[in-house]
Design a protein around this motif. Sequence first.
Motif, PDB file in Angstrom:
ATOM      1  N   LYS A   1     -63.694 -41.781  11.912  1.00 39.62           N
ATOM      2  CA  LYS A   1     -63.596 -42.146  10.502  1.00 39.62           C
ATOM      3  C   LYS A   1     -64.941 -42.631   9.951  1.00 39.62           C
ATOM      4  N   SER A   2     -65.815 -43.111  10.840  1.00 42.45           N
ATOM      5  CA  SER A   2     -67.157 -43.527  10.436  1.00 42.45           C
ATOM      6  C   SER A   2     -68.093 -43.307  11.608  1.00 42.45           C
ATOM      7  N   PHE A   3     -69.380 -43.316  11.325  1.00 40.15           N
ATOM      8  CA  PHE A   3     -70.383 -43.087  12.364  1.00 40.15           C
ATOM      9  C   PHE A   3     -70.647 -44.403  13.087  1.00 40.15           C
ATOM     10  N   ASP A   4     -70.164 -44.497  14.337  1.00 35.18           N
ATOM     11  CA  ASP A   4     -70.234 -45.736  15.100  1.00 35.18           C
ATOM     12  C   ASP A   4     -71.260 -45.601  16.217  1.00 35.18           C
ATOM     13  N   MET A   5     -72.282 -46.471  16.193  1.00 31.78           N
ATOM     14  CA  MET A   5     -73.336 -46.430  17.209  1.00 31.78           C
ATOM     15  C   MET A   5     -73.042 -47.348  18.393  1.00 31.78           C
ATOM     16  N   ASN A   6     -71.973 -48.089  18.347  1.00 32.88           N
ATOM     17  CA  ASN A   6     -71.758 -49.132  19.347  1.00 32.88           C
ATOM     18  C   ASN A   6     -70.964 -48.683  20.567  1.00 32.88           C
ATOM     19  N   SER A   7     -70.005 -47.791  20.387  1.00 34.06           N
ATOM     20  CA  SER A   7     -69.209 -47.325  21.523  1.00 34.06           C
ATOM     21  C   SER A   7     -68.946 -45.830  21.367  1.00 34.06           C
ATOM     22  N   PRO A   8     -69.122 -45.056  22.446  1.00 32.44           N
ATOM     23  CA  PRO A   8     -68.958 -43.602  22.342  1.00 32.44           C
ATOM     24  C   PRO A   8     -67.534 -43.202  21.976  1.00 32.44           C
ATOM     25  N   HIS A   9     -67.404 -42.378  20.970  1.00 33.27           N
ATOM     26  CA  HIS A   9     -66.111 -41.813  20.591  1.00 33.27           C
ATOM     27  C   HIS A   9     -65.691 -40.800  21.665  1.00 33.27           C
ATOM     28  N   PRO A  10     -64.377 -40.614  21.900  1.00 29.80           N
ATOM     29  CA  PRO A  10     -63.927 -39.637  22.904  1.00 29.80           C
ATOM     30  C   PRO A  10     -64.525 -38.242  22.727  1.00 29.80           C
ATOM     31  N   LEU A  11     -64.766 -37.828  21.495  1.00 30.30           N
ATOM     32  CA  LEU A  11     -65.399 -36.515  21.285  1.00 30.30           C
ATOM     33  C   LEU A  11     -66.823 -36.503  21.825  1.00 30.30           C
ATOM     34  N   ALA A  12     -67.560 -37.614  21.620  1.00 31.71           N
ATOM     35  CA  ALA A  12     -68.923 -37.701  22.130  1.00 31.71           C
ATOM     36  C   ALA A  12     -68.922 -37.749  23.656  1.00 31.71           C
ATOM     37  N   VAL A  13     -67.951 -38.444  24.237  1.00 28.52           N
ATOM     38  CA  VAL A  13     -67.840 -38.502  25.699  1.00 28.52           C
ATOM     39  C   VAL A  13     -67.566 -37.105  26.250  1.00 28.52           C
ATOM     40  N   THR A  14     -66.705 -36.357  25.576  1.00 29.51           N
ATOM     41  CA  THR A  14     -66.396 -34.992  26.004  1.00 29.51           C
ATOM     42  C   THR A  14     -67.634 -34.103  25.930  1.00 29.51           C
ATOM     43  N   ALA A  15     -68.401 -34.233  24.851  1.00 29.89           N
ATOM     44  CA  ALA A  15     -69.641 -33.464  24.717  1.00 29.89           C
ATOM     45  C   ALA A  15     -70.632 -33.855  25.817  1.00 29.89           C
ATOM     46  N   ALA A  16     -70.719 -35.156  26.112  1.00 27.80           N
ATOM     47  CA  ALA A  16     -71.631 -35.630  27.157  1.00 27.80           C
ATOM     48  C   ALA A  16     -71.232 -35.061  28.517  1.00 27.80           C
ATOM     49  N   LYS A  17     -69.933 -35.006  28.806  1.00 26.13           N
ATOM     50  CA  LYS A  17     -69.476 -34.453  30.081  1.00 26.13           C
ATOM     51  C   LYS A  17     -69.820 -32.967  30.173  1.00 26.13           C
ATOM     52  N   ASP A  18     -69.703 -32.270  29.045  1.00 28.88           N
ATOM     53  CA  ASP A  18     -70.113 -30.866  29.002  1.00 28.88           C
ATOM     54  C   ASP A  18     -71.589 -30.732  29.381  1.00 28.88           C
ATOM     55  N   LEU A  19     -72.425 -31.558  28.763  1.00 20.58           N
ATOM     56  CA  LEU A  19     -73.856 -31.489  29.014  1.00 20.58           C
ATOM     57  C   LEU A  19     -74.172 -31.884  30.451  1.00 20.58           C
ATOM     58  N   GLN A  20     -73.487 -32.879  30.981  1.00 23.37           N
ATOM     59  CA  GLN A  20     -73.723 -33.299  32.362  1.00 23.37           C
ATOM     60  C   GLN A  20     -73.377 -32.188  33.347  1.00 23.37           C
ATOM     61  N   GLN A  21     -72.328 -31.437  33.045  1.00 22.08           N
ATOM     62  CA  GLN A  21     -71.973 -30.300  33.884  1.00 22.08           C
ATOM     63  C   GLN A  21     -73.099 -29.267  33.882  1.00 22.08           C
ATOM     64  N   TYR A  22     -73.667 -29.026  32.702  1.00 24.12           N
ATOM     65  CA  TYR A  22     -74.813 -28.106  32.610  1.00 24.12           C
ATOM     66  C   TYR A  22     -75.987 -28.623  33.436  1.00 24.12           C
ATOM     67  N   LEU A  23     -76.283 -29.912  33.348  1.00 26.54           N
ATOM     68  CA  LEU A  23     -77.408 -30.487  34.088  1.00 26.54           C
ATOM     69  C   LEU A  23     -77.232 -30.349  35.600  1.00 26.54           C
TER      70      LEU A  23
END
Length: 261
Positions: A26-48
Amino acid sequence: MTYKFFQTDKFFIPFSQTIDTFSLPKSFDMNSPHPLAVTAAKDLQQYLQVQKDWEHNFGLIPGQKGKVVGKMFGVLVVKTTQEKIGYLAAFSGKLANSNQHGKFVPPVFDSLSNQSFVNDGMRELSHLNIEIKDLENSFPGNDEQLRLLKSKRRNHSISLQKKIFDQYFFLNQAGLEKSLSQLFANAFYKNPPSGAGECAGPKLLQYAFQNQMTPLTLAEFWWGLSPKSAQWKHGNFYPCCKEKCQPILQHMLEGLGKKKI
């Protein structure tokens, strides 16, 4: 709600799994990762873990050659003008001795470009270092010449750093552009710290704004061994650094409904 996620340009990355069950932030939150951001990060970690596009020693593979350098990576979930949901990826500083890699958004300013004035400036600095070293190892009685050379080197270094800082300009959602020097001066810094503008967060937001993408949520994680003086842990999420990023992000996130940086 079903979200569209098709590739629109070379840096827009579709999610590797369905995201139908996720709600958009609902807003851009810099303090705690949103589940969508965590999912994107896991995608990138798999690539790495499996990529063969470049070689960098994160300290995770026993016996790998090269200096061990852990790295901060970032992902920014975005919505395009066609209502497509995906993410952008970036790394802080350089990766495998380069600023440019195919999966990651480009730097705000590429100081490693062969056409860059930085190369000429660094060559001049290298020549001055050699002159000073040769003079220090030669006969005595050259104190004044040595003092002048060191003064020339210091002035050259300060001038080059300022010229580099003057190449960095950052956008926000409204399209307002401000320079790195201006942002840090407004924040009452004497000068921007070394490496300011090269972190993952500003790179991601800059590319999103340049390409009319709406930032939804951002997350940064550490990949590799931690420097001896730091407490970063492999795979853990961290907020954007305050020293190098806070003045930049306060400008770039204006109007995004952010929480405190």
